[in-house]
Design a protein around this motif. Structure first.
Motif, PDB file in Angstrom:
ATOM      1  N   TRP A  74       0.899  -1.338  -0.067  1.00  0.00           N
ATOM      2  CA  TRP A  74       0.020   0.091   0.145  1.00  0.00           C
ATOM      3  C   TRP A  74       0.946   1.250   0.185  1.00  0.00           C
ATOM      4  CZ3 TRP A  74      -3.757   1.411   4.470  1.00  0.00           C
ATOM      5  CH2 TRP A  74      -4.302   2.733   4.332  1.00  0.00           C
ATOM      6  N   LEU A 124       1.697   1.341  -3.807  1.00  0.00           N
ATOM      7  CA  LEU A 124       0.450   2.446  -4.010  1.00  0.00           C
ATOM      8  C   LEU A 124      -0.904   1.642  -4.971  1.00  0.00           C
ATOM      9  CD1 LEU A 124       2.057   5.851  -3.913  1.00  0.00           C
ATOM     10  CD2 LEU A 124       0.144   5.174  -2.444  1.00  0.00           C
ATOM     11  N   VAL A 125      -1.241   2.336  -5.865  1.00  0.00           N
ATOM     12  CA  VAL A 125      -2.485   1.843  -6.633  1.00  0.00           C
ATOM     13  C   VAL A 125      -1.893   0.894  -7.685  1.00  0.00           C
ATOM     14  CG1 VAL A 125      -2.169   3.550  -8.647  1.00  0.00           C
ATOM     15  CG2 VAL A 125      -4.263   2.609  -8.250  1.00  0.00           C
ATOM     16  N   PHE A 182     -12.430  -3.717 -15.829  1.00  0.00           N
ATOM     17  CA  PHE A 182     -12.001  -2.487 -16.154  1.00  0.00           C
ATOM     18  C   PHE A 182     -12.340  -1.819 -17.603  1.00  0.00           C
ATOM     19  CE2 PHE A 182      -9.810  -4.131 -12.486  1.00  0.00           C
ATOM     20  CZ  PHE A 182      -9.709  -2.820 -11.485  1.00  0.00           C
ATOM     21  N   TYR A 194       1.713  11.721  -6.795  1.00  0.00           N
ATOM     22  CA  TYR A 194       0.633  10.988  -6.765  1.00  0.00           C
ATOM     23  C   TYR A 194      -0.815  11.528  -6.867  1.00  0.00           C
ATOM     24  CZ  TYR A 194      -1.623   6.491  -5.096  1.00  0.00           C
ATOM     25  OH  TYR A 194      -2.562   5.537  -5.153  1.00  0.00           O
ATOM     26  N   ASP A 238      -3.235   9.833  -8.358  1.00  0.00           N
ATOM     27  CA  ASP A 238      -4.440   8.735  -8.476  1.00  0.00           C
ATOM     28  C   ASP A 238      -5.313   9.315  -7.265  1.00  0.00           C
ATOM     29  OD1 ASP A 238      -5.071   5.744  -9.030  1.00  0.00           O
ATOM     30  OD2 ASP A 238      -5.618   6.117  -7.050  1.00  0.00           O
ATOM     31  N   SER A 245      -8.474   5.814  -6.705  1.00  0.00           N
ATOM     32  CA  SER A 245      -8.449   4.147  -6.657  1.00  0.00           C
ATOM     33  C   SER A 245      -7.965   3.672  -5.374  1.00  0.00           C
ATOM     34  CB  SER A 245      -7.793   3.564  -7.495  1.00  0.00           C
ATOM     35  OG  SER A 245      -8.404   3.538  -8.812  1.00  0.00           O
ATOM     36  N   LEU A 246      -6.989   4.530  -4.762  1.00  0.00           N
ATOM     37  CA  LEU A 246      -6.139   4.235  -3.173  1.00  0.00           C
ATOM     38  C   LEU A 246      -5.381   5.611  -2.850  1.00  0.00           C
ATOM     39  CD1 LEU A 246      -5.520   2.153  -1.282  1.00  0.00           C
ATOM     40  CD2 LEU A 246      -3.386   1.661  -2.689  1.00  0.00           C
ATOM     41  N   GLY A 247      -6.253   5.905  -1.947  1.00  0.00           N
ATOM     42  CA  GLY A 247      -5.082   7.044  -1.179  1.00  0.00           C
ATOM     43  C   GLY A 247      -3.864   6.720  -0.601  1.00  0.00           C
ATOM     44  N   ARG A 248      -3.187   7.676  -0.201  1.00  0.00           N
ATOM     45  CA  ARG A 248      -1.767   7.251   0.417  1.00  0.00           C
ATOM     46  C   ARG A 248      -2.131   6.809   1.733  1.00  0.00           C
ATOM     47  NH1 ARG A 248       3.376   8.512  -1.593  1.00  0.00           N
ATOM     48  NH2 ARG A 248       3.393  10.192  -2.997  1.00  0.00           N
ATOM     49  N   ASP A 261      -5.217   8.460 -13.108  1.00  0.00           N
ATOM     50  CA  ASP A 261      -5.938   7.273 -13.368  1.00  0.00           C
ATOM     51  C   ASP A 261      -6.279   7.391 -14.818  1.00  0.00           C
ATOM     52  OD1 ASP A 261      -6.681   6.061 -10.701  1.00  0.00           O
ATOM     53  OD2 ASP A 261      -7.775   8.073 -10.353  1.00  0.00           O
ATOM     54  N   THR A 291      -4.713  -0.930 -13.404  1.00  0.00           N
ATOM     55  CA  THR A 291      -5.252   0.453 -12.524  1.00  0.00           C
ATOM     56  C   THR A 291      -6.167   1.112 -13.407  1.00  0.00           C
ATOM     57  OG1 THR A 291      -3.426   1.616 -13.470  1.00  0.00           O
ATOM     58  CG2 THR A 291      -3.148   0.463 -11.187  1.00  0.00           C
TER      59      THR A 291
END
Lengths: 418, 418
Positions: A59, A63-64, A266, B34, B36, B39-42, B370, B418
């Motif tokens: 993570w 990250l993504v 996707f 970053y 993005d 889809s996924l925060g830090r 993204d 992603t």
């Protein structure tokens, strides 16, 4: 049976699984005789590092981009369970959602696959969430619930089940191991009986997975769900698994059409088009951190081997029953599980009118059982980390409580959650 | 607008949220721009210790006894989100399940609450899982889906929505912030319009929570769901939240009757009797480890304050749009988000026929956006850890890629997840 503590010690000395005890935090260190095992298995020592890897490497650093590996976690852990724990084939098991949600999805899918049939059969003594889910689905679809009575101690009589099956029955929902008594169903026989009547069986394996051998393929099982936080040591509220026999997958459609069930997810296409395989039973983004812990627990159980675990579980149960007969029955305790070890999962339940007071007294003396309404003390004998001397010591303390009446001083009203 | 890098630096120097950047792993260290965030925060720096506490203290040592505190996690984290992020009241938010499952539950509950109405309205450009869930529920109930067209860049025109509402409409499902364009809906106005037509609105707040102020109470919002892994930094696949306005809770019943929705759950009674409050929208045992990470992320956002976060998000967006106009539009890029910052969430989307190749080229140059089908590059401007110079540097690299044609060398076919 020899009821000396030295006999228990000699059983431990000969235990081929003895080394696995050291793979769990606290076992042998916290002094607890942890016979819960059913609401929450102990933590594998590898779990914190695995989770730290997922959190701090995948993570925080990946990250993504880490979704490239996470995207396969639901089927990867599913395959691990299929091969190592459930006796299923690759591509038949998916991890994610809770047991209750998984049960709902498969129940609706199964009912849809039996149009014209309007009855769901379940067991009157099944775990509450199973009965509630069945009631909710039946209410929404105008179906009838046919609750078959089960002997609360001995489990469901196959003849009683047979008598409840007719051309109206679409689905039978049953636990492989009953949550109170520990009674073990004959998966193959029940599946055959139901199939002869044209019904599908949806098994709840929550109290069975990791405790008894479940050869789903050989049993011809069609549908199953189960939790991973008991004998699979996946952690509190760990994601559940679902199983759908490969040949059935294309015929079934579950009702919650989420993007993790979509073919070519996707592409984000305009119309829901379910994936061809087990992925079609997925819904939303699965909780990756929680799945990491499931993977560790499932791998440990697979490494230990379910046949060896089950054999030890039966032996632990036999010792428990023998000690209960000798030490507790004279104080008013009754066995509330099948006496035949071949008909039992890996827990033994004892009945006593003051079960809740006894539970509290035992917890305060370092023995952790489960209380189950209304008058049951359930002893979960997780074979992967429970020793024979643990059983002996726990039963000795149980006898001591009963003999001294120490439990009488505890409140009769329930105040604790577990 | 001043487009010098020094201007971006001066905006950072004046940023009241600047200190929060240091609370996230990697920010300022990994060199990544970053963007993005969606889809996924830090990862918050506090997360590993919080999870280790849950795993190594509560699970490994507290064992089953820790359920005494875990049992309240779904509402405790829900209240934190309610007060700190969503502008809702205590007892109106519950955490657990995935966004898709939560959407399903509330959609069925809402449709049940509008008997005699047979239409669900949703937006043709809404996130796939929302449209799929709507389609599945409608198919199962024999309802009709009325997809209202939305301008893919500007979002849904309230007049178009109004025209789609009549006495047949039971529920309207809409995203507060559109996942591609970032278009921000007017929650209060849409809620009023729908209510006048006798319909309930079910909001998806996934791209809004933690990015824009959501005063659900003031907006009179009835129902909402949302994910926690984007702007709330709850981790990969983190459990979602659901919101039900207090006055509606007793009238609504969700379809998945699990034991975590049951009144007096541990009495394990024979009949499903839903809890009186928000707990009735729960189903199965929630994933405790994953909830721990949600709690950390939600607390951080609450500490930063959604008003301040939204103000910074708008300013980041304005800089992005100004730089896109000056640097990227001459290379064939078009703004694919509302130009008015008051009509935008905290992401800006750019359209280009080679969007997928551009995305790959940007990732290889340390800029993580993204890709969104078919031709969009989405820049998530998470205000809690994104600096103005990050935006400036990312846009400069974007310009460089376009100017040199570096993206032309990347495959046109999608190969990454992603």
């Amino acid at each position: 049976m020899d009821l000396d503590r030295t006999h228990a010690q000699s059983l431990d000395a000969a235990d081929p699984l003895a080394a696995f005890r050291g793979r769990f935090a606290g076992a042998g260190e916290d002094g607890l005789l942890y016979l819960d095992g059913n609401s929450l298995g102990r933590m594998p020592r590898e779990t914190p590092a695995a989770i730290a890897r997922t959190v701090e490497e995948e993570w925080a650093r990946g990250l993504v981009g880490s979704w490239a590996s996470w995207i396969g976690a639901a089927t990867r852990v599913g395959d691990l369970l299929a091969e190592g724990v459930l006796g299923a084939r690759p591509g038949e098991v998916l991890v994610g959602d809770s047991t209750s949600v998984d049960l709902y999805k498969l129940l609706v899918a199964a009912a849809d696959a039996r149009p014209g049939r309007d009855v769901v059969v379940c067991c009157a003594d099944d775990f509450p969430t199973d009965r509630y889910i069945v009631a909710g689905v039946a209410a929404a679809r105008g179906m009838t619930v046919r609750e078959v009575p089960a002997d609360v101690d001995e489990g469901l009589d196959p003849a009683v089940l047979s008598a409840a099956l007719d051309e109206r029955v679409a689905v039978v929902v049953l636990s492989a191991v009953a949550y109170r008594s520990g009674a073990l169903a004959d998966l193959a026989a029940v599946t055959r009986t139901a199939r002869d009547a044209g019904a599908l069986v949806l098994w709840d394996l929550s109290h069975a997975a990791g405790a008894v051998p479940l050869d789903l393929a050989a049993a011809g099982a069609d549908l199953a769900v189960g939790c991973t936080y008991k004998y699979l040591n996946g952690g509190p509220g760990a994601p559940a698994f679902l199983y759908v026999r490969r040949e059935l997958q294309q015929q079934l459609r579950q009702p919650i059409w989420g993007w993790f069930g979509q073919r070519d997810q996707f592409a984000m296409g305009p119309v829901y088009d379910p994936a061809p395989g087990i992925e079609r039973f997925g819904v939303g983004t699965p909780p990756v951190l929680a799945m990491t812990a499931v993977e560790v627990g499932a791998a440990l159980v697979a490494e230990a081997g379910v046949q060896r675990l089950a054999a030890k579980g039966r032996a632990l149960g036999e010792l428990t029953v023998a000690l209960a007969d000798a030490w507790l029955v004279p104080h008013g305790v009754a066995l509330a599980s099948p006496r035949d070890p071949a008909r039992r999962g890996s827990h033994v339940t004892l009945a006593h009118p003051q079960a809740w007071q006894l539970t509290q007294a035992l917890v305060d003396r370092g023995v952790v059982p489960d209380f189950r309404t209304p008058d049951r003390v359930r002893l979960g004998l997780a074979p992967i980390y429970t020793r024979f001397v643990d059983v002996w010591d726990a039963m000795a303390r149980f006898r001591e409580v009963l003999a001294t009446g120490a439990h009488e001083r505890y409140p009769t009203e329930r105040t604790r959650v577990t």
